[in-house]
Design a protein around this motif. Structure first.
Motif, PDB file in Angstrom:
ATOM      1  N   GLY A  57     -12.579 -34.955  28.717  1.00  0.00           N
ATOM      2  CA  GLY A  57     -13.436 -36.100  28.967  1.00  0.00           C
ATOM      3  C   GLY A  57     -13.907 -36.707  27.656  1.00  0.00           C
ATOM      4  N   TRP A  58     -13.297 -37.815  27.261  1.00  0.00           N
ATOM      5  CA  TRP A  58     -13.662 -38.490  26.008  1.00  0.00           C
ATOM      6  C   TRP A  58     -14.893 -39.361  26.235  1.00  0.00           C
ATOM      7  CZ3 TRP A  58     -11.219 -38.439  21.155  1.00  0.00           C
ATOM      8  CH2 TRP A  58     -10.058 -37.674  21.080  1.00  0.00           C
ATOM      9  N   GLU A  59     -15.848 -39.238  25.322  1.00  0.00           N
ATOM     10  CA  GLU A  59     -17.059 -40.065  25.347  1.00  0.00           C
ATOM     11  C   GLU A  59     -17.158 -40.800  24.015  1.00  0.00           C
ATOM     12  OE1 GLU A  59     -18.777 -40.504  27.929  1.00  0.00           O
ATOM     13  OE2 GLU A  59     -18.400 -38.762  29.222  1.00  0.00           O
ATOM     14  N   ALA A  60     -16.968 -42.109  24.038  1.00  0.00           N
ATOM     15  CA  ALA A  60     -17.071 -42.927  22.831  1.00  0.00           C
ATOM     16  C   ALA A  60     -18.530 -43.293  22.609  1.00  0.00           C
ATOM     17  CB  ALA A  60     -16.208 -44.180  22.973  1.00  0.00           C
ATOM     18  N   GLN A  61     -19.129 -42.794  21.544  1.00  0.00           N
ATOM     19  CA  GLN A  61     -20.569 -42.960  21.338  1.00  0.00           C
ATOM     20  C   GLN A  61     -20.834 -43.703  20.037  1.00  0.00           C
ATOM     21  OE1 GLN A  61     -22.521 -41.920  23.865  1.00  0.00           O
ATOM     22  NE2 GLN A  61     -24.196 -43.029  22.884  1.00  0.00           N
ATOM     23  N   TYR A  62     -21.158 -44.993  20.147  1.00  0.00           N
ATOM     24  CA  TYR A  62     -21.472 -45.796  18.968  1.00  0.00           C
ATOM     25  C   TYR A  62     -22.950 -46.168  18.898  1.00  0.00           C
ATOM     26  CZ  TYR A  62     -16.686 -46.273  17.385  1.00  0.00           C
ATOM     27  OH  TYR A  62     -15.436 -46.013  16.885  1.00  0.00           O
ATOM     28  N   SER A  63     -23.715 -45.904  19.939  1.00  0.00           N
ATOM     29  CA  SER A  63     -25.152 -46.171  19.925  1.00  0.00           C
ATOM     30  C   SER A  63     -25.897 -44.844  19.837  1.00  0.00           C
ATOM     31  CB  SER A  63     -25.565 -46.937  21.182  1.00  0.00           C
ATOM     32  OG  SER A  63     -25.205 -46.213  22.344  1.00  0.00           O
ATOM     33  N   PRO A  64     -27.166 -44.856  19.439  1.00  0.00           N
ATOM     34  CA  PRO A  64     -27.928 -43.604  19.330  1.00  0.00           C
ATOM     35  C   PRO A  64     -28.007 -42.867  20.657  1.00  0.00           C
ATOM     36  CG  PRO A  64     -29.063 -45.392  18.191  1.00  0.00           C
ATOM     37  CD  PRO A  64     -27.935 -46.023  18.951  1.00  0.00           C
ATOM     38  N   ILE A  65     -28.080 -41.545  20.582  1.00  0.00           N
ATOM     39  CA  ILE A  65     -28.176 -40.711  21.766  1.00  0.00           C
ATOM     40  C   ILE A  65     -28.974 -39.465  21.396  1.00  0.00           C
ATOM     41  CG2 ILE A  65     -26.055 -39.421  21.308  1.00  0.00           C
ATOM     42  CD1 ILE A  65     -25.502 -39.525  24.345  1.00  0.00           C
ATOM     43  N   THR A  66     -29.661 -38.878  22.351  1.00  0.00           N
ATOM     44  CA  THR A  66     -30.458 -37.691  22.060  1.00  0.00           C
ATOM     45  C   THR A  66     -29.618 -36.431  22.252  1.00  0.00           C
ATOM     46  OG1 THR A  66     -31.251 -37.433  24.341  1.00  0.00           O
ATOM     47  CG2 THR A  66     -32.522 -38.877  22.873  1.00  0.00           C
ATOM     48  N   ALA A  67     -30.034 -35.361  21.577  1.00  0.00           N
ATOM     49  CA  ALA A  67     -29.324 -34.094  21.676  1.00  0.00           C
ATOM     50  C   ALA A  67     -29.356 -33.556  23.100  1.00  0.00           C
ATOM     51  CB  ALA A  67     -29.934 -33.080  20.709  1.00  0.00           C
ATOM     52  N   ASN A  68     -30.501 -33.691  23.765  1.00  0.00           N
ATOM     53  CA  ASN A  68     -30.606 -33.192  25.134  1.00  0.00           C
ATOM     54  C   ASN A  68     -29.658 -33.924  26.082  1.00  0.00           C
ATOM     55  OD1 ASN A  68     -32.506 -31.202  24.643  1.00  0.00           O
ATOM     56  ND2 ASN A  68     -34.245 -32.549  25.008  1.00  0.00           N
ATOM     57  N   THR A  69     -29.486 -35.225  25.862  1.00  0.00           N
ATOM     58  CA  THR A  69     -28.559 -35.981  26.701  1.00  0.00           C
ATOM     59  C   THR A  69     -27.131 -35.496  26.499  1.00  0.00           C
ATOM     60  OG1 THR A  69     -29.981 -37.945  26.624  1.00  0.00           O
ATOM     61  CG2 THR A  69     -27.674 -38.286  27.215  1.00  0.00           C
ATOM     62  N   VAL A  70     -26.770 -35.224  25.248  1.00  0.00           N
ATOM     63  CA  VAL A  70     -25.420 -34.724  24.956  1.00  0.00           C
ATOM     64  C   VAL A  70     -25.194 -33.376  25.627  1.00  0.00           C
ATOM     65  CG1 VAL A  70     -23.879 -33.935  23.118  1.00  0.00           C
ATOM     66  CG2 VAL A  70     -25.271 -35.984  22.785  1.00  0.00           C
ATOM     67  N   ARG A  71     -26.180 -32.481  25.505  1.00  0.00           N
ATOM     68  CA  ARG A  71     -26.046 -31.159  26.115  1.00  0.00           C
ATOM     69  C   ARG A  71     -25.932 -31.270  27.641  1.00  0.00           C
ATOM     70  NH1 ARG A  71     -30.487 -29.967  22.633  1.00  0.00           N
ATOM     71  NH2 ARG A  71     -29.844 -28.872  20.742  1.00  0.00           N
ATOM     72  N   ARG A  72     -26.780 -32.103  28.222  1.00  0.00           N
ATOM     73  CA  ARG A  72     -26.809 -32.218  29.675  1.00  0.00           C
ATOM     74  C   ARG A  72     -25.500 -32.786  30.209  1.00  0.00           C
ATOM     75  NH1 ARG A  72     -30.580 -35.320  29.750  1.00  0.00           N
ATOM     76  NH2 ARG A  72     -29.686 -37.319  30.379  1.00  0.00           N
ATOM     77  N   ARG A  73     -25.004 -33.849  29.598  1.00  0.00           N
ATOM     78  CA  ARG A  73     -23.771 -34.464  30.071  1.00  0.00           C
ATOM     79  C   ARG A  73     -22.563 -33.568  29.809  1.00  0.00           C
ATOM     80  NH1 ARG A  73     -23.936 -40.547  27.849  1.00  0.00           N
ATOM     81  NH2 ARG A  73     -21.737 -40.396  28.462  1.00  0.00           N
ATOM     82  N   SER A  74     -22.587 -32.820  28.713  1.00  0.00           N
ATOM     83  CA  SER A  74     -21.484 -31.894  28.427  1.00  0.00           C
ATOM     84  C   SER A  74     -21.467 -30.752  29.431  1.00  0.00           C
ATOM     85  CB  SER A  74     -21.607 -31.351  26.997  1.00  0.00           C
ATOM     86  OG  SER A  74     -21.528 -32.396  26.046  1.00  0.00           O
ATOM     87  N   ALA A  75     -22.661 -30.257  29.792  1.00  0.00           N
ATOM     88  CA  ALA A  75     -22.740 -29.175  30.781  1.00  0.00           C
ATOM     89  C   ALA A  75     -22.208 -29.647  32.128  1.00  0.00           C
ATOM     90  CB  ALA A  75     -24.175 -28.690  30.908  1.00  0.00           C
ATOM     91  N   LYS A  76     -22.511 -30.880  32.510  1.00  0.00           N
ATOM     92  CA  LYS A  76     -22.019 -31.411  33.780  1.00  0.00           C
ATOM     93  C   LYS A  76     -20.502 -31.563  33.747  1.00  0.00           C
ATOM     94  CE  LYS A  76     -26.229 -33.829  35.206  1.00  0.00           C
ATOM     95  NZ  LYS A  76     -26.847 -35.133  35.519  1.00  0.00           N
ATOM     96  N   ALA A  77     -19.959 -31.915  32.576  1.00  0.00           N
ATOM     97  CA  ALA A  77     -18.502 -32.022  32.453  1.00  0.00           C
ATOM     98  C   ALA A  77     -17.851 -30.657  32.629  1.00  0.00           C
ATOM     99  CB  ALA A  77     -18.138 -32.620  31.094  1.00  0.00           C
ATOM    100  N   ARG A  78     -18.425 -29.623  32.012  1.00  0.00           N
ATOM    101  CA  ARG A  78     -17.856 -28.273  32.149  1.00  0.00           C
ATOM    102  C   ARG A  78     -17.911 -27.799  33.593  1.00  0.00           C
ATOM    103  NH1 ARG A  78     -21.326 -27.552  27.619  1.00  0.00           N
ATOM    104  NH2 ARG A  78     -20.201 -27.698  25.636  1.00  0.00           N
ATOM    105  N   GLU A  79     -18.968 -28.152  34.311  1.00  0.00           N
ATOM    106  CA  GLU A  79     -19.068 -27.773  35.721  1.00  0.00           C
ATOM    107  C   GLU A  79     -17.921 -28.363  36.536  1.00  0.00           C
ATOM    108  OE1 GLU A  79     -22.864 -29.151  36.944  1.00  0.00           O
ATOM    109  OE2 GLU A  79     -23.999 -27.640  35.806  1.00  0.00           O
TER     110      GLU A  79
END
Length: 421
Positions: free
Chosen positions: A142-164
């Motif tokens: 799952g590629w996520e193109a990120q050019y705008s600011p993002i929080t660490a918690n958002t990255v962790r949360r969305r990555s965990a949902k991808a692994r699920e």
């Protein structure tokens, strides 16, 4: 930004400048107020001024008196601050164009190589959207193109949902200070205009892809000892950027990683810190290097532990709570400059007293001896052998009498080390 906020559920006033939040009896209060807004009631936190019947400027502007808590860097220190909802970063036209261009390039590359591609791929419940989902023989990426600011918690949360969903998350950014770095599998490219992103020209990966290096620490080693700075005669291993490998590895183009990550040739790695098991670095590496690393270290690719140990520690100034509403007083919000997270230093360094058996039997690449004709003559004179019989030790590359009758393949120090295992 406010230093205090009202917890509407408990009816208490929280002071964010104090480590106990001014309520030592409420265990887990910080975790409760810092969780994502989507996972708790939107009206859980309220502006102190509005709660006390004052003039909340945000509410007067037709926006919300509800708030959320996040980190902010001030004068080089991380602190907790409360801000009004909604406070989101609207992507600039330039960021939006780059985001769309990166998605287009990833999808185009995957389709050209016969991989299954879905853009804006939604989960079954429709709550999770992946920029580009690439499916190959080895993995669903799952590629996520990120050019705008993002929080660490958002990255962790969305990555965990991808692994699920059995998807390997892969975040791509052009910002070396982005919070996504080392919070999930990631990679970094050069920050170029959107037209350059969609062009057929190569786009090289500058960070996030590394190669395994294993070497014996001897006086002739080209690398300094990572522990003492001088030759310790032990074995070291670690993950290095391509340009810092010996011999130097070529940089991986982005288009190549699109294909190899889906085919299983490149795998995501999570390398733990030896000093703090909760701290880790994320990287992509060749399958053969990952397998070798796990054999050497015994590490596994277990899911990350919960917590935010890799975040910068928060500083508590222990001040009296200022209950005034600060909305709109300071103009556009600016934080202190973010630290550079994409580092050139090696990661996952390990030291061993003896070489692992498979390292002796299966060297990762042939060892070559690079000597000028004059240097070869000098070495041959010291070894008392013909210059054409000088060669490298098969383990540490030290020049030895390698090719004469009954000549050994390893130097005396390596042979002694092998016998003492």
């Amino acid at each position: 930004m406010a230093s205090g906020v009202i917890h509407t559920g408990y009816g208490i006033k929280i002071n964010l400048t104090r480590e106990d939040l001014n309520h030592p009896g409420h265990k887990g209060l910080l975790e409760e107020i810092t969780q994502p807004v989507g996972q708790r009631p939107r009206n859980l936190l309220q502006c102190v001024t509005d709660y006390e019947g004052g003039q909340c400027q945000c509410a007067l502007d037709g926006k919300s008196p509800w708030m959320f808590v996040r980190r902010q860097r001030n004068n080089g220190r991380a602190t907790w601050v409360a801000a009004h909802l909604p406070l989101t970063h609207a992507a600039t036209p330039q960021e939006s164009d780059k985001h769309k261009a990166m998605k287009e390039r990833i999808a185009r590359t995957a389709a050209r190589h016969g991989l299954d591609v879905q853009t804006e791929a939604r989960s079954e419940d429709g709550r999770v959207i992946t920029d580009v989902l690439v499916t190959g023989a080895g993995a669903r990426v799952g590629w996520e193109a990120q050019y705008s600011p993002i929080t660490a918690n958002t990255v962790r949360r969305r990555s965990a949902k991808a692994r699920e969903r059995n998807i390997a998350p892969l975040w791509v950014t052009a910002d070396g200070t982005s919070a996504l770095i080392d919070r999930a599998p990631w990679t970094r490219v050069d920050d170029v205009p959107w037209k350059r992103i969609v062009s057929p020209l190569a786009l090289l990966i500058r960070g996030g892809v590394r190669h395994l290096q294993i070497w014996k620490c001897t006086p002739s080693s080209e690398r300094p000892c990572p522990e003492t700075g001088s030759a310790c005669r032990k074995w070291h291993s670690g993950w290095f950027l391509p340009a810092l490998c010996l011999p130097q590895e070529r940089a991986t183009p982005l288009d190549e990683l699109v294909v190899t990550s889906a085919d299983g040739e490149h795998l995501p790695m999570r390398s733990r810190s030896l000093h703090d098991a909760r701290r880790a670095s994320y990287l992509w590496a060749l399958d053969r290097d990952v397998r070798r690393w796990r054999e050497i270290t015994g590490e596994t690719n277990d899911p990350p532990e919960s917590g935010t140990a890799d975040d910068e520690p928060v500083t508590y100034t222990e001040q009296e709570l200022d209950s005034s509403c600060r909305y709109g007083e300071e103009g556009p919000h600016t934080s202190s400059s973010r630290p550079h997270r994409d580092l050139n230093s090696a990661t996952g360094l390990h030291t061993f007293d003896h070489a692992p058996d498979h390292t002796l039997l299966q060297p990762s690449r042939p060892i070559a001896l690079h000597l000028t004709p004059r240097e070869r003559l000098a070495v041959a004179a010291d070894l008392k052998c013909p210059p054409w019989e000088v060669g490298p030790c098969m383990l540490c590359a030290t020049p030895i009498h390698r090719y004469g009758p009954r000549s050994p393949k390893a130097c005396p120090a390596c042979r002694f080390s092998s016998r003492t295992q």
